[in-house]
Design a protein around this motif. Structure first.
Motif, PDB file in Angstrom:
ATOM      1  N   LEU A   4      42.044  45.004  39.012  1.00  0.00           N
ATOM      2  CA  LEU A   4      40.937  44.867  39.946  1.00  0.00           C
ATOM      3  C   LEU A   4      40.245  43.539  39.693  1.00  0.00           C
ATOM      4  O   LEU A   4      40.395  42.913  38.638  1.00  0.00           O
ATOM      5  CB  LEU A   4      39.964  46.038  39.816  1.00  0.00           C
ATOM      6  CG  LEU A   4      39.298  46.307  38.460  1.00  0.00           C
ATOM      7  CD1 LEU A   4      38.056  45.432  38.278  1.00  0.00           C
ATOM      8  CD2 LEU A   4      38.916  47.767  38.353  1.00  0.00           C
ATOM      9  N   ILE A   5      39.489  43.123  40.680  1.00  0.00           N
ATOM     10  CA  ILE A   5      38.795  41.842  40.615  1.00  0.00           C
ATOM     11  C   ILE A   5      37.315  42.063  40.872  1.00  0.00           C
ATOM     12  O   ILE A   5      36.937  42.846  41.750  1.00  0.00           O
ATOM     13  CB  ILE A   5      39.405  40.860  41.646  1.00  0.00           C
ATOM     14  CG1 ILE A   5      38.712  39.510  41.596  1.00  0.00           C
ATOM     15  CG2 ILE A   5      39.364  41.440  43.050  1.00  0.00           C
ATOM     16  CD1 ILE A   5      39.391  38.473  42.489  1.00  0.00           C
ATOM     17  N   GLN A   6      36.492  41.385  40.083  1.00  0.00           N
ATOM     18  CA  GLN A   6      35.042  41.437  40.241  1.00  0.00           C
ATOM     19  C   GLN A   6      34.482  40.027  40.108  1.00  0.00           C
ATOM     20  O   GLN A   6      35.018  39.215  39.347  1.00  0.00           O
ATOM     21  CB  GLN A   6      34.398  42.331  39.174  1.00  0.00           C
ATOM     22  CG  GLN A   6      34.802  43.792  39.245  1.00  0.00           C
ATOM     23  CD  GLN A   6      34.205  44.618  38.113  1.00  0.00           C
ATOM     24  OE1 GLN A   6      33.942  44.102  37.020  1.00  0.00           O
ATOM     25  NE2 GLN A   6      33.979  45.888  38.376  1.00  0.00           N
ATOM     26  N   PRO A   7      33.410  39.714  40.806  1.00  0.00           N
ATOM     27  CA  PRO A   7      32.790  38.397  40.613  1.00  0.00           C
ATOM     28  C   PRO A   7      32.182  38.316  39.218  1.00  0.00           C
ATOM     29  O   PRO A   7      31.744  39.334  38.663  1.00  0.00           O
ATOM     30  CB  PRO A   7      31.707  38.370  41.687  1.00  0.00           C
ATOM     31  CG  PRO A   7      31.373  39.812  41.919  1.00  0.00           C
ATOM     32  CD  PRO A   7      32.666  40.555  41.761  1.00  0.00           C
ATOM     33  N   TYR A   8      32.199  37.126  38.642  1.00  0.00           N
ATOM     34  CA  TYR A   8      31.520  36.962  37.355  1.00  0.00           C
ATOM     35  C   TYR A   8      30.020  36.927  37.619  1.00  0.00           C
ATOM     36  O   TYR A   8      29.525  36.115  38.409  1.00  0.00           O
ATOM     37  CB  TYR A   8      31.946  35.675  36.656  1.00  0.00           C
ATOM     38  CG  TYR A   8      31.144  35.419  35.408  1.00  0.00           C
ATOM     39  CD1 TYR A   8      31.319  36.208  34.274  1.00  0.00           C
ATOM     40  CD2 TYR A   8      30.173  34.413  35.372  1.00  0.00           C
ATOM     41  CE1 TYR A   8      30.574  36.004  33.132  1.00  0.00           C
ATOM     42  CE2 TYR A   8      29.419  34.196  34.230  1.00  0.00           C
ATOM     43  CZ  TYR A   8      29.619  34.999  33.115  1.00  0.00           C
ATOM     44  OH  TYR A   8      28.863  34.792  31.985  1.00  0.00           O
ATOM     45  N   ILE A   9      29.304  37.828  36.963  1.00  0.00           N
ATOM     46  CA  ILE A   9      27.853  37.931  37.127  1.00  0.00           C
ATOM     47  C   ILE A   9      27.189  37.566  35.805  1.00  0.00           C
ATOM     48  O   ILE A   9      27.437  38.220  34.781  1.00  0.00           O
ATOM     49  CB  ILE A   9      27.446  39.349  37.563  1.00  0.00           C
ATOM     50  CG1 ILE A   9      28.064  39.671  38.932  1.00  0.00           C
ATOM     51  CG2 ILE A   9      25.929  39.496  37.610  1.00  0.00           C
ATOM     52  CD1 ILE A   9      27.855  41.100  39.376  1.00  0.00           C
TER      53      ILE A   9
END
Length: 266
Positions: free
Chosen positions: A148-153
């Motif tokens: 899965l992919i998530q934005p870097y926060i």
């Protein structure tokens, strides 16, 4: 009443102290509890199982045999699938880190980006990527796994974990990474006591009620705008950090909850 605590063999060794505490607290409540590991068959005298593995198929089989399972198999299935967790948050109206399935670097819209295995735990399979080449390398490495992919926060390398037994938040910790963006204590991070604000307590209880869970961890991060975002659910959830930072006797609370649950079935 006879019950069993199930662990994978390796995890049973690492968690022996907690297992002994659960057995001791069970004895004080007239529960005869033993450890069950690996592929061992569940004895016929079992009335309940405190399931501390990650194979929801196994816990589902226990349920089909008429055994009370803590947590139930659906909790295990959703908590160990980060995509399912994100979908649950959307249904419940809880802010969460935007999460999408990843098949190739073509799915990445901007960098940096976080890549995770959907069923990973402990932070070992979480990767910060800043280039297409890095993403391609991760995809090749986990060729047989759902990514899965998530934005870097930006979150100060910290997160918070709320521990929920039944529908009650019994404690919380703030975890901070050391030399890494990952906050996991197992990877060298530190933990301190945390008093969660009311909205986080409400979110965690809302999740527990929806899942009909018994004992879970609910992890949040806070972005630069001070908005709390659900990151992950943990089942099974470890209690070491909570023991080290509070006076909460997790084993006692868990066994008390099991007693109340059993009473409702009698």
């Amino acid at each position: 009443m006879k019950g069993y605590i199930y662990y994978d063999e390796v995890d049973a060794v690492r968690n022996r102290w907690f297992i002994d505490e659960l057995i001791k607290e069970g004895t004080e409540k007239q529960l005869d509890v033993e450890l069950l590991t690996g592929d061992a068959d569940l004895p016929d005298d079992a009335k309940f199982v405190l399931y501390r593995g990650r194979d929801f198929g196994k816990s589902r089989q226990f349920e089909s045999d008429g055994i009370i399972v803590i947590n139930r198999s659906e909790v295990n299935r959703i908590a160990n699938d980060k995509i399912q967790t994100c979908e649950l948050a959307a249904i419940l109206g809880i802010p969460a880190i935007p999460t999408r399935r990843l098949n190739s670097s073509l799915d990445v819209r901007e960098y940096p980006v976080i890549i995770k295995t959907s069923d990973g735990h402990g932070g070992a399979e979480v990767h910060l990527c800043t280039t297409e080449a890095e993403v391609d390398e991760i995809v090749a490495h986990y060729a047989d796994r759902q990514l899965l992919i998530q934005p870097y926060i930006e979150h100060g390398s910290s997160d918070v974990r709320l521990y929920v037994i039944g529908n009650e938040v019994v404690g919380a910790v703030k975890r901070t990474g050391v030399g890494t963006f990952k906050a996991n204590v197992a990877l060298g991070g530190t933990a301190e006591r945390f008093v969660p604000p009311s909205p986080l307590r409400e979110f965690a209880v809302r999740i527990a009620k929806a899942l009909k869970s018994d004992y879970i961890g609910v992890d949040f991060i806070q972005n630069k705008d001070n908005v709390w975002l659900l990151n992950e659910l943990e089942d099974p959830v470890g209690a070491r950090s909570l023991y080290e930072t509070s006076e909460v006797n997790v084993a006692r609370e868990v066994m008390q909850h099991i007693c109340r649950k059993i009473e409702k079935t009698l």
